[in-house]
Design a protein around this motif. Sequence first.
Motif, PDB file in Angstrom:
ATOM      1  N   GLY A  61       0.827  -1.193   0.000  1.00  0.00           N
ATOM      2  CA  GLY A  61       0.000   0.000   0.000  1.00  0.00           C
ATOM      3  C   GLY A  61       0.866   1.250   0.000  1.00  0.00           C
ATOM      4  N   PHE A  62       1.262   1.708  -1.172  1.00  0.00           N
ATOM      5  CA  PHE A  62       2.185   2.832  -1.289  1.00  0.00           C
ATOM      6  C   PHE A  62       1.568   4.104  -0.720  1.00  0.00           C
ATOM      7  N   GLY A  63       2.245   4.694   0.251  1.00  0.00           N
ATOM      8  CA  GLY A  63       1.786   5.955   0.809  1.00  0.00           C
ATOM      9  C   GLY A  63       0.661   5.850   1.813  1.00  0.00           C
ATOM     10  N   GLY A  64       0.253   4.660   2.163  1.00  0.00           N
ATOM     11  CA  GLY A  64      -0.838   4.510   3.121  1.00  0.00           C
ATOM     12  C   GLY A  64      -0.328   4.410   4.545  1.00  0.00           C
ATOM     13  N   ILE A  65      -1.031   3.663   5.376  1.00  0.00           N
ATOM     14  CA  ILE A  65      -0.553   3.414   6.738  1.00  0.00           C
ATOM     15  C   ILE A  65      -0.043   1.980   6.809  1.00  0.00           C
ATOM     16  N   HIS A  66       0.990   1.781   7.597  1.00  0.00           N
ATOM     17  CA  HIS A  66       1.650   0.491   7.667  1.00  0.00           C
ATOM     18  C   HIS A  66       1.744   0.022   9.119  1.00  0.00           C
ATOM     19  N   HIS A  67       2.069  -1.246   9.249  1.00  0.00           N
ATOM     20  CA  HIS A  67       2.142  -1.870  10.570  1.00  0.00           C
ATOM     21  C   HIS A  67       3.033  -1.050  11.507  1.00  0.00           C
ATOM     22  N   CYS A  68       2.514  -0.791  12.701  1.00  0.00           N
ATOM     23  CA  CYS A  68       3.222   0.011  13.715  1.00  0.00           C
ATOM     24  C   CYS A  68       3.511   1.434  13.234  1.00  0.00           C
ATOM     25  N   LEU A  69       2.823   1.856  12.176  1.00  0.00           N
ATOM     26  CA  LEU A  69       2.967   3.209  11.611  1.00  0.00           C
ATOM     27  C   LEU A  69       4.393   3.510  11.154  1.00  0.00           C
ATOM     28  N   VAL A  70       5.127   2.475  10.758  1.00  0.00           N
ATOM     29  CA  VAL A  70       6.451   2.690  10.160  1.00  0.00           C
ATOM     30  C   VAL A  70       6.252   3.420   8.840  1.00  0.00           C
ATOM     31  N   PRO A  71       6.936   4.521   8.600  1.00  0.00           N
ATOM     32  CA  PRO A  71       6.650   5.340   7.417  1.00  0.00           C
ATOM     33  C   PRO A  71       7.124   4.702   6.111  1.00  0.00           C
ATOM     34  N   GLN A  72       6.441   5.097   5.031  1.00  0.00           N
ATOM     35  CA  GLN A  72       6.888   4.739   3.681  1.00  0.00           C
ATOM     36  C   GLN A  72       8.232   5.429   3.438  1.00  0.00           C
ATOM     37  N   PRO A  73       9.254   4.701   2.988  1.00  0.00           N
ATOM     38  CA  PRO A  73      10.559   5.335   2.787  1.00  0.00           C
ATOM     39  C   PRO A  73      10.581   6.234   1.554  1.00  0.00           C
ATOM     40  N   LYS A  74      11.615   7.036   1.467  1.00  0.00           N
ATOM     41  CA  LYS A  74      11.843   7.883   0.303  1.00  0.00           C
ATOM     42  C   LYS A  74      11.981   7.010  -0.942  1.00  0.00           C
ATOM     43  N   HIS A  75      11.534   7.538  -2.085  1.00  0.00           N
ATOM     44  CA  HIS A  75      11.579   6.783  -3.336  1.00  0.00           C
ATOM     45  C   HIS A  75      12.357   7.599  -4.370  1.00  0.00           C
ATOM     46  N   ILE A  76      13.421   6.992  -4.913  1.00  0.00           N
ATOM     47  CA  ILE A  76      14.328   7.660  -5.845  1.00  0.00           C
ATOM     48  C   ILE A  76      14.212   7.032  -7.233  1.00  0.00           C
ATOM     49  N   LEU A  77      14.206   7.851  -8.285  1.00  0.00           N
ATOM     50  CA  LEU A  77      14.265   7.374  -9.662  1.00  0.00           C
ATOM     51  C   LEU A  77      15.648   7.662 -10.224  1.00  0.00           C
ATOM     52  N   ILE A  78      16.232   6.654 -10.863  1.00  0.00           N
ATOM     53  CA  ILE A  78      17.572   6.781 -11.436  1.00  0.00           C
ATOM     54  C   ILE A  78      17.477   6.554 -12.935  1.00  0.00           C
ATOM     55  N   ASP A  79      18.025   7.483 -13.710  1.00  0.00           N
ATOM     56  CA  ASP A  79      18.035   7.352 -15.163  1.00  0.00           C
ATOM     57  C   ASP A  79      19.460   7.533 -15.672  1.00  0.00           C
ATOM     58  N   LYS A  80      19.649   7.275 -16.944  1.00  0.00           N
ATOM     59  CA  LYS A  80      20.984   7.358 -17.540  1.00  0.00           C
ATOM     60  C   LYS A  80      20.844   7.902 -18.947  1.00  0.00           C
ATOM     61  N   ASN A  81      21.621   8.940 -19.285  1.00  0.00           N
ATOM     62  CA  ASN A  81      21.522   9.514 -20.618  1.00  0.00           C
ATOM     63  C   ASN A  81      22.446   8.794 -21.598  1.00  0.00           C
ATOM     64  N   LYS A  82      22.444   9.234 -22.847  1.00  0.00           N
ATOM     65  CA  LYS A  82      23.233   8.583 -23.889  1.00  0.00           C
ATOM     66  C   LYS A  82      24.733   8.683 -23.634  1.00  0.00           C
ATOM     67  N   GLU A  83      25.135   9.667 -22.875  1.00  0.00           N
ATOM     68  CA  GLU A  83      26.556   9.838 -22.552  1.00  0.00           C
ATOM     69  C   GLU A  83      26.984   9.003 -21.357  1.00  0.00           C
ATOM     70  N   GLY A  84      26.032   8.258 -20.769  1.00  0.00           N
ATOM     71  CA  GLY A  84      26.352   7.403 -19.638  1.00  0.00           C
ATOM     72  C   GLY A  84      26.322   8.108 -18.304  1.00  0.00           C
ATOM     73  N   GLU A  85      25.762   9.301 -18.247  1.00  0.00           N
ATOM     74  CA  GLU A  85      25.683  10.056 -16.994  1.00  0.00           C
ATOM     75  C   GLU A  85      24.372   9.731 -16.277  1.00  0.00           C
ATOM     76  N   PHE A  86      24.472   9.535 -14.971  1.00  0.00           N
ATOM     77  CA  PHE A  86      23.295   9.219 -14.169  1.00  0.00           C
ATOM     78  C   PHE A  86      22.591  10.493 -13.719  1.00  0.00           C
ATOM     79  N   SER A  87      21.259  10.390 -13.618  1.00  0.00           N
ATOM     80  CA  SER A  87      20.467  11.474 -13.036  1.00  0.00           C
ATOM     81  C   SER A  87      19.577  10.880 -11.955  1.00  0.00           C
TER      82      SER A  87
END
Length: 463
Positions: free
Chosen positions: A418-444
């Motif tokens: 359940g993304f973003g909802g309530i969880h057992h013992c109210l442990v929070p949803q962690p941060k979510h990171i998106l990683i991409d890569k361009n044609k030059e091989g650089e990460f964003s």
Amino acid sequence: MKIKYYDLIQQTFDFPQPEFKVEEGKLFFHDIPLMDLIEKFGTPFKFNYLPKISQNIQQTKRWFKKAFKENNYKNNYRYCYCTKSSHFSFVLEEVLKNKISLETSFSNDMEIIRKIYKKGLVKQDIEVICNGFKTDEYLRTISEMINGGFSNIIPVLDNFRELDLLSDSIDTTFNVGIRIASEEEPKFEFYTSRLGIGYRDIVPFYAQKIQNHPHARLKMLHFFINTGIKDTSYYWNELYKCLRVYARLKKLAPEVDSLNIGGGFPIKTSLNFEYDYYYMINEITYQIKKFCEEEGVEEPTIYTEFGSYTVGESGGIIYKILNQKRQNDREKWNMINSSFMTTLPDSWAISRRFLMLPINRWEDSYERVFLGGLTCDSDDYYNSEQHVNAIYLPIYSEDKPLYIGFFNTGAYQDSISGFGGIHHCLVPQPKHILIDKNKEGEFSYKIFREEQTYKEILDILGY
């Protein structure tokens, strides 16, 4: 004497591997410097490495193209993404770069199709395979969209009732599929899948209800077994039974031109993972081709619906070891700064195992440990089969922080927890990171969602 954690891994597995390498005692995933992400974003955090999604799609297309050429297969292949594995917009945006079809399971999936159409990501000719037991709302939405110009929506009939309801509400010619109710493995608690129509009923159903239907045209036969695509006598036996039905239908209904073999490709869950994807694709292609030649019918377009295989290996989650508890002379518990029950629910619900590795301190000596989550539930723990029912990690030290990662977690975990909802013992949803890569091989790097705050949690609860 070899006592470093790196030594343990090299002695146990073939390492480094294509997606993993270690430099200066730190782990890299697809060349991503994970310690840099930890320093930048803190822990815990989830991530998705988007290029891996397209890599798996394109690799599968190449395998089928090669198998078709090798077997002189004269029809086509179509890759479908099974949206229930991960409904996130960033996943859909990535998969749609690869000119594929989508598979849905519920009425709300269809609203996603409408959304991405309005955003200009797809046109009305997007091919959508509608699976699952269909509620009246699901059927109504399918009908509305077909009437509104979405010409390539294919509802796969799960039961006899669905065709009648579709017929009452669709005022144009439309394609349908039929899902076979496959027999489950003997170890299952039931003999036949609850989804689909029985083998013996399919041909009579077509003859009585579809053959002379004014609008419905049977295009697809759908086949899927719960254990996935495996080189077992059970899988091949079920596939042959499906092909027998296809051949009988094809002789009666020339318009049937597609065989959907569903999903079921496994993903890597251990460093010793072995699965010959091309062998299975080539063998499936060969068997379908051979069977159709023997029956004197045209081989079908082959559809697959890969979900976990598409998105699973793009995901991961990083934790910090907060402390170590010694409960007795032999058991050491490394406590993570999150919860397995809320962030990796498959590990708790179905004892699923993921690929787990430390992020740093690979040059240190190691010890056997258990991993514990933050909730007060005794089931919030993780023990791995990766090292013969044991977990080995660099020795805990209060002075040297230790970080661990679970990899290939990109499918189902957020939907189940359940993304973003309530969880057992109210442990929070962690941060979510998106990683991409361009044609030059650089990460964003992009933060898709910050860690849940206590205010957001209390607001859901009505405080």
